[in-house]
Write a protein that holds these residues in place. Structure first.
Motif, PDB file in Angstrom:
ATOM      1  N   PHE A 177      -8.572   8.623 -14.667  1.00 45.57           N
ATOM      2  CA  PHE A 177      -7.484   7.906 -14.899  1.00 45.57           C
ATOM      3  C   PHE A 177      -7.391   7.441 -16.479  1.00 45.57           C
ATOM      4  O   PHE A 177      -5.947   7.273 -16.726  1.00 45.57           O
ATOM      5  N   LEU A 194      -7.720   7.539  -7.591  1.00 46.70           N
ATOM      6  CA  LEU A 194      -7.852   7.941  -8.863  1.00 46.70           C
ATOM      7  C   LEU A 194      -9.333   8.008  -9.531  1.00 46.70           C
ATOM      8  O   LEU A 194      -9.010   9.122 -10.233  1.00 46.70           O
ATOM      9  N   ASP A 205       2.152   3.364 -15.590  1.00 45.79           N
ATOM     10  CA  ASP A 205       3.058   3.817 -15.956  1.00 45.79           C
ATOM     11  C   ASP A 205       4.694   2.928 -16.742  1.00 45.79           C
ATOM     12  O   ASP A 205       5.346   3.275 -17.338  1.00 45.79           O
ATOM     13  N   TYR A 265      -2.280   1.530 -10.382  1.00 43.53           N
ATOM     14  CA  TYR A 265      -2.264   2.393 -11.219  1.00 43.53           C
ATOM     15  C   TYR A 265      -0.886   3.341 -11.933  1.00 43.53           C
ATOM     16  O   TYR A 265      -0.544   3.141 -12.710  1.00 43.53           O
ATOM     17  N   GLU A 266      -0.231   2.465 -10.745  1.00 47.70           N
ATOM     18  CA  GLU A 266       1.777   3.193 -10.979  1.00 47.70           C
ATOM     19  C   GLU A 266       2.189   1.976 -12.033  1.00 47.70           C
ATOM     20  O   GLU A 266       3.134   2.205 -12.718  1.00 47.70           O
ATOM     21  N   ARG A 288       2.847   2.272  -1.381  1.00 47.64           N
ATOM     22  CA  ARG A 288       3.335   2.334  -2.352  1.00 47.64           C
ATOM     23  C   ARG A 288       2.598   2.382  -4.020  1.00 47.64           C
ATOM     24  O   ARG A 288       2.889   2.603  -4.706  1.00 47.64           O
ATOM     25  N   MET A 289       1.478   2.259  -3.844  1.00 50.32           N
ATOM     26  CA  MET A 289       0.563   2.304  -5.109  1.00 50.32           C
ATOM     27  C   MET A 289      -0.728   3.679  -5.424  1.00 50.32           C
ATOM     28  O   MET A 289      -0.511   4.151  -4.004  1.00 50.32           O
ATOM     29  N   ARG A 290      -0.449   3.527  -6.081  1.00 52.49           N
ATOM     30  CA  ARG A 290      -1.330   4.916  -6.855  1.00 52.49           C
ATOM     31  C   ARG A 290      -3.198   4.193  -6.775  1.00 52.49           C
ATOM     32  O   ARG A 290      -3.521   3.237  -7.433  1.00 52.49           O
ATOM     33  N   ASP A 291      -4.035   4.421  -5.489  1.00 54.92           N
ATOM     34  CA  ASP A 291      -5.206   3.909  -5.461  1.00 54.92           C
ATOM     35  C   ASP A 291      -5.769   4.473  -6.270  1.00 54.92           C
ATOM     36  O   ASP A 291      -6.472   4.850  -6.436  1.00 54.92           O
ATOM     37  N   TRP A 329       0.925  -1.244  -0.302  1.00 57.28           N
ATOM     38  CA  TRP A 329       0.017  -0.292   0.008  1.00 57.28           C
ATOM     39  C   TRP A 329       0.584   1.262   0.382  1.00 57.28           C
ATOM     40  O   TRP A 329       0.246   2.208  -0.729  1.00 57.28           O
TER      41      TRP A 329
END
Lengths: 460, 446
Positions: free
Chosen positions: A119, A115, A200, A196-197, A108-111, A106
């Motif tokens: 997104f 978002l 990228d 969502y990270e 480092r997560m883009r939740d 969690w």
């Protein structure tokens, strides 16, 4: 789950005489955004919630699930499940211990829940444009991004009380090429453990072009003439053939039903000495990775076949007890709606030393199965069936033209013995695996490898 | 959760949606439960009991749809679900959909058999164990029975919309299935047999054990056949699977989005004159029967292919709106998904032959009784490249079993090549009913 309520349900199971009682509570938020015909076709989101209760009497499994988490309902279901069984003598329930959180995902997560669906739009539109730019023969492009964020708690009568949180995100593109009334589709679908990270890390234009170019190549390809022949299997998703034809029969869920050709063969040579096969749930960020399995067992790297020799099976709690192998952190399920059984995680054939060029050069007349489609297996008989999405004839030790309509059929144990070359160019690919405990995310993988003989279905 | 509690949750969401500013909406709700057992090696192996619920909503704002669903029916979760659905509307395109008002519906016999409520776990266990024992007793070549299960399920389903439709239906059914492996000379073959429906008395231990043993043993001692073109008779054990894989080609959505080879073919010969395909929502003996579709549109019996000529595609409100026509009443939807399209019982009309007579139509043919998966088949391209098992037949006489072969053809060519259709359907409780049919030429690899 409230510890007093959990203790009461565990006690109800023990009062019925169960040797082991387990609660699995889950809440999953998922969403999907789909583009088709260059517009958003569908935007959907949902919350799955429920509790599963498992009672074990020896290795007999009793399982109940409900979306109602009230104590009264859960105790009622436990009693219904046990249909009249009662405990023999007093049994002491170990109270659930403090909750321990096993995931470190969690921080480092883009939740996705924060978002939101919008997104995803840019990634999907870029993929759509890239695919359509490949040719005016592109008839349709469908893209989606699906994500799921789950929180689950596992509490059992041995005192285990753990909480895990998991996120998964997957991009999917399907491109249809058309000419006259002909339609051919090709797809790419990378998936990852994470929020969502992970988007990228994707080059959606490359993925879109790869799918579009493949559909266009197949559109103009002739049908392969079928028959027995050597096959060079593509790396990455080519590993689906090992997953289906050998991985499922190496699960204790098959072995305990005597429905596997590998029953009783631990320590025996079951594959060519060049083959080492591993199921590893610990690989960071891979689609099939988990911190603990769905029984709360820490996940591990499990060597299944080493230099052709069978080392062990993939085992859940019940399978380990029945088959007599250690638990491997492989007890998995789609959701609270399924009792866990032994399942694969990230399964692959380890890289060897041969080169792809050597494999092609050593093949006088055969097939290069560059991209596999799906497949299935009957573990009890070992019979499998796989579609080849994109194939090339090999003639005189060289790659010839692209062909369509190839299918590979055979028996898993026979194919394992016929692998004669294993490449060094290892890759992995994401997939969904369906079995008795539902549809779960898994990774397949392998380097290029050569099988000396398989029946290739095609046009006569 | 009781039925009353579920209906209160449904009404709560309906009232919240009414006040949300949405143009219109529809809600589907499901409340289901099941009980099942499986047996192995003379013992009960697994028992399962379930109760689950789910509600899904589609809202329209400025004409654009948004979906969301939940299995947690607390007021907070229901409000969040409505909020999620509304948040999706700005992302989607406006449509020309108008949610239907209540309409007179054809009366439907009950799909609820009260007898099934009395079928207890102990009866299911006894049946399963007796079936296992009977199956082993019939042949020493039965080595293993890895699959043996018995279960019942029930579902309550609601459709509620902003125009006042409130449709409720309940149904229940049972299913029992067995997979047995026969072993001879190192070759293993699995036979499968199942019974399902609403009357559990049709499951007979003698018939089921005899059939599953026959199906396992008959495929032993397979012998090779030469590759090449050969007539094929698809048994009624596999004919529904073959046709079922390609039904989306008849959906208007597939046609409109360039993913059906039937595009532009209405009024044209797409199959042999022997082949007729129907969607029949009023075959109340089959599980796909319904007087109303998932959007509240009354259903109708539809000819899809008559005398080999394509008559129409199947529409829901959205696909019909794109063409400015009326829906055919073929919307489908689960609570967690978007509206799609489906047949309401897909039926291929019976021909004049028995399956045995089909085998006599050719000097030599392949009688296919088992398909090896479906991954070599594409509903978009029509490709069929798939492993099969069955029998080599000469002048109607079974010569030997066949495995290790694949068939390769295209579904749309296959339809044109049908030379005869049987009048014998399998007795499966399925919404796809296709009798055996014969095709004059399929490419075989061996």
């Amino acid at each position: 789950m409230n510890s007093i309520k959990a203790a009461a349900i565990l006690q109800a199971g023990r009062d019925c005489g169960a040797d082991f009682v387990e609660l699995f509570e889950e809440e999953t938020r998922s969403s999907i955004l789909t583009i088709k015909d260059q517009v958003v076709e569908s935007a959907n989101a949902g919350t799955d919630f429920g509790v599963g209760v498992r009672l074990l009497f020896g290795t007999e499994v009793l399982y109940a699930f409900t979306s109602d988490d009230s104590e009264a309902t859960l105790v009622r279901l436990v009693r219904q499940l046990a249909f009249g069984r009662t405990g023999v003598g007093a049994r002491t329930v170990v109270s659930p211990g403090p909750v321990s959180l096993v995931s470190d995902q969690w921080s480092r997560m883009r939740d996705p829940r924060v978002l939101g669906q919008s997104f995803k739009l840019d990634y999907l539109k870029r993929g759509d444009s890239a695919a359509r730019a490949c040719s005016d023969k592109i008839a349709q492009v469908s893209l989606s991004i699906v994500d799921a964020v789950s929180a689950m708690e596992i509490i059992n009568s041995e005192g285990l009380c753990v909480r895990d949180e998991r996120a998964r995100t997957r991009f999917h593109i399907s491109v249809t090429a058309g000419q006259g009334s002909e339609r051919i589709s090709a797809s790419e679908a990378p998936g990852f453990a994470g929020g969502y990270e992970v988007l990228d890390t994707l080059n959606v234009e490359v993925l879109a072009k790869r799918a579009a170019d493949r559909a266009l190549r197949i559109l103009s390809a002739p049908y392969i003439a079928g028959g027995q022949m050597p096959v060079v299997m593509g790396n990455g998703f080519g590993g689906v053939i090992f997953h289906e034809a050998c991985g499922h029969p190496l699960e204790t869920e098959s072995v305990r039903r005597n429905a596997s050709p590998f029953c009783g063969k631990i320590g025996q040579q079951i594959a060519h000495p060049s083959v080492t096969a591993i199921d590893d749930g610990t690989m960071s960020g891979l689609w099939g990775s988990i911190s603990i399995d769905d029984e709360g067992t820490p996940v591990q790297r499990t060597v299944l076949i080493e230099n052709g020799i069978l080392k062990t099976f993939l085992a859940d709690r019940v399978g380990a007890q029945e088959v007599g192998v250690p638990r491997s952190g492989s007890g998995r399920r789609e959701s609270y709606k399924y009792a866990p059984v032994s399942r694969m995680r990230n399964t692959f054939i380890a890289p060897g030393t041969d080169s792809f060029d050597e494999m092609i050069a050593s093949t006088e007349d055969g097939l290069y199965a560059a991209k596999m489609g799906g497949g299935s297996v009957n573990p009890a008989t070992g019979e499998f069936n796989f579609a080849v999405e994109e194939g090339y004839r090999i003639q005189g030790g060289k790659l010839a033209g692209v062909v369509r309509g190839a299918t590979l059929i055979g028996k898993g144990p026979e194919i394992l013995q016929r692998i004669s070359m294993v490449g060094s160019d290892f890759e992995t690919a994401a997939g969904m695996c369906g079995a008795s405990s539902g549809s779960i995310p898994v990774t397949v993988g392998q380097p290029h490898l050569k099988v000396d003989r398989i029946l290739v279905g095609g046009r006569a | 959760m009781t039925q009353n509690e579920f209906e209160l949750a449904l009404t709560f969401l309906q009232e919240e949606a009414m006040e949300s500013g949405a143009d219109q909406f529809d809600i589907v709700g499901r409340q289901s439960s099941s009980v099942s057992v499986s047996a192995f090696s003379g013992k009960l192996q697994q028992t399962e009991v379930s109760e689950s619920v789910g509600i899904g909503i589609r809202v329209f704002k400025d004409g654009a749809p948004g979906y969301a669903s939940t299995e947690r029916l607390t007021p907070d979760c229901l409000r969040q679900t409505l909020k999620d659905a509304l948040s999706h509307c700005p992302l989607t395109q406006p449509t020309k959909i108008e949610i239907p008002a209540p309409a007179p519906l054809r009366s439907q016999p009950s799909s609820w058999n009260p007898d099934l409520e009395g079928l207890g776990l102990d009866q299911m266990v006894q049946f399963a164990l007796a079936l296992e024992q009977a199956t082993f007793a019939l042949s020493p070549e039965i080595e293993n029975i890895p699959h043996l299960g018995y279960g019942t399920s029930m579902e309550y389903a609601w459709l509620v919309n902003s125009k006042g439709v409130r449709h409720f239906v309940r149904e229940n059914s049972f299913g029992v299935g067995i997979g047995a492996v026969a072993l001879r000379n190192g070759v293993r073959k699995m036979g499968i047999h199942q019974k399902s429906g609403r009357d559990y008395h049709i499951a007979d231990i003698q018939e089921m054990s005899k059939t599953v043993v026959e199906r396992a043993v008959e495929l032993l001692d397979p012998q090779p056949i030469a590759g090449g073109d050969l007539p094929v008779v698809f048994s009624n054990r596999v004919s529904s699977s073959i046709i079922g894989m390609f039904l989306s080609a008849f959906h208007a959505e597939s046609v409109q989005k360039g993913q059906s080879r039937l595009a532009g073919q209405i009024g044209k010969q797409v199959a042999s004159p022997q082949f007729e395909l129907i969607s029949d929502p009023f075959r109340f003996d089959l599980p796909g029967a319904t007087p109303i579709d998932a959007e509240g549109v009354p259903t109708q019996r539809l000819d899809l292919i008559s005398n080999g000529i394509l008559q129409r595609y199947l529409h829901n409100l959205e696909t019909a709106g794109r063409e400015g026509i009326s829906s055919t009443g073929n919307a489908s939807r689960g609570y967690s998904g978007r509206v799609g399209t489906s047949f309401h019982n897909c039926i291929v009309s019976p021909g004049e032959h028995s399956e045995a007579e089909l085998l006599k139509l050719f000097p030599r043919c392949l009688h296919v009784v088992k398909l090896e998966g479906s991954s070599g088949c594409s509903s978009i391209s029509g490709e069929i490249s798939i492993g099969v098992q069955g029998f080599f037949v000469e002048n109607g006489v079974r010569i030997h079993a066949v495995d290790g072969v694949t068939i390769s053809t295209n579904f749309f060519d296959l339809l044109q090549q049908v030379v005869a259709v049987s009048h014998e359907y399998s007795d499966s409780f399925s919404s796809i009913k296709v009798p055996a049919f014969a095709v004059d030429k399929v490419s075989i690899s061996a």
